[in-house]
Design a protein around this motif. Structure first.
Motif, mmCIF file in Angstrom:
data_model
loop_
_atom_site.group_PDB
_atom_site.id
_atom_site.type_symbol
_atom_site.label_atom_id
_atom_site.label_comp_id
_atom_site.label_asym_id
_atom_site.label_seq_id
_atom_site.Cartn_x
_atom_site.Cartn_y
_atom_site.Cartn_z
ATOM 1 N N HIS A 130 -0.201 -1.829 -5.537
ATOM 2 C CA HIS A 130 -0.612 -3.213 -5.779
ATOM 3 C C HIS A 130 0.659 -4.069 -5.795
ATOM 4 O O HIS A 130 1.696 -3.640 -6.328
ATOM 5 C CB HIS A 130 -1.318 -3.348 -7.135
ATOM 6 N N SER A 145 -2.908 -8.621 -4.259
ATOM 7 C CA SER A 145 -3.676 -7.537 -3.641
ATOM 8 C C SER A 145 -4.903 -7.162 -4.470
ATOM 9 O O SER A 145 -5.858 -6.589 -3.945
ATOM 10 C CB SER A 145 -2.772 -6.312 -3.456
ATOM 11 N N ARG A 146 -4.909 -7.506 -5.744
ATOM 12 C CA ARG A 146 -6.048 -7.156 -6.604
ATOM 13 C C ARG A 146 -7.277 -8.019 -6.322
ATOM 14 O O ARG A 146 -8.381 -7.688 -6.754
ATOM 15 C CB ARG A 146 -5.635 -7.302 -8.073
ATOM 16 N N PRO A 153 -6.046 -0.845 -4.423
ATOM 17 C CA PRO A 153 -4.642 -0.933 -3.962
ATOM 18 C C PRO A 153 -4.562 -0.804 -2.443
ATOM 19 O O PRO A 153 -5.450 -0.241 -1.797
ATOM 20 C CB PRO A 153 -3.964 0.252 -4.661
#
Length: 293
Positions: A130, A145-146, A153
């Motif tokens: 992540h 990215s979350r 991930p």
């Protein structure tokens, strides 16, 4: 015939032109005396001031002695100076470029390091991580990215250009569970053009906070090549790859059509055997440019 007598010299006290004979006729009058400067008179002429300065005694040295004057440089010394001056001018930009290169490095700050830091990531490994991206100029977040792929991930191969070059550098030698904060200069991010779709302006310095979860062998790792290369000749034969496929199918346990093995084997050689010699060499296999192969 009587010789003409020479003209008599002018009387003493008369002004006489230097290096010239006196004009015939009216004698020249001596110049008027220059008045001495008084309290209300103008300062001395520049020529007299310079003469006065030159007439001052030289300064004394530390021991009370008159320092010795440095002799004038010879023609050889001047020639060496003219020869070395262009070299010095050429070296100056090189030092400046070196300073610029040093300033264009990725800065890495380790926020958390697990007690067991193994394995460490290397080029060609498959990473799961992540990371959040921020603009260094104002701290605004441009990527998380979350918030993508349902919060899972990201998977990517390290060092092959699947992420920006600065992240490829920043995540080398990183182990699972490690957290880093990295600062990436524009030359290793999106450069002068920026990335309008990602809301990244031109010449932007980026900051990423990274958390690494897994380091796996890449799809074409050195270990995988050596595992298939049974005889160690640095090339994969059709028999070696066929045996590897059978082992993978047996480990997988899925039911496949009997022709699947031959179709996959033919497809592998069609896409990887570039010189059509019946073998897949280390160079043909090494699409990620591993240094070990």
């Amino acid at each position: 015939m009587r010789a003409r007598p020479l003209p008599a010299p002018p009387p003493r006290g008369r002004f006489r032109r230097p290096f010239h004979f006196q004009r015939r006729g009216r004698p020249e009058e001596p110049p008027a005396p220059r008045p001495l400067p008084g309290p209300g008179s103008s300062p001395r002429p520049a020529r007299l001031r310079r003469a006065a300065v030159l007439a001052r005694p030289p300064p004394l040295g530390a021991a009370g002695t008159v320092p010795r004057r440095r002799p004038p440089r010879s023609d050889m010394g001047r020639g060496l100076t003219l020869l070395l001056l262009p070299l010095a001018l050429l070296a100056a930009p090189a030092r400046a470029e070196g300073g610029t290169a040093a300033a264009e490095e990725v800065k890495i700050e380790v926020l958390h390091l697990p007690e067991t830091c193994s394995p460490k990531s290397k080029k060609g490994d498959l990473l799961n991580a992540h990371y959040d991206g921020f603009l260094a100029s104002d701290g605004s977040k441009f990527y998380c990215s979350r918030t993508q792929n349902e919060g899972h991930p990201k998977w990517f191969v390290l060092g092959v250009g699947q992420v920006i070059k600065g992240l490829d550098i920043a995540m080398m030698n990183m182990c699972p569970g490690e957290k880093r904060k990295v600062t990436i200069p524009p030359s290793l991010a999106y450069g002068q053009q920026g990335y309008a779709q990602g809301k990244i302006p031109p010449n932007a310095t980026l900051i990423f906070e990274i958390e690494l979860y897994a380091v796996n062998k890449g799809p074409r790792s050195v270990e995988a090549f050596n595992q298939i290369d049974k005889d160690g000749d640095k090339k994969l034969s059709e028999l070696e790859i066929s045996q590897y496929l059978k082992e993978e199918f047996a480990r997988d346990g899925k039911k496949r059509h009997p022709s699947a093995h031959d179709e996959i084997l033919a497809d592998i050689f069609k896409k990887n055997d570039h010189d059509r010699d019946g073998f897949i060499s280390a160079k043909e296999y090494n699409v990620y440019q591993h240094d070990e192969l």
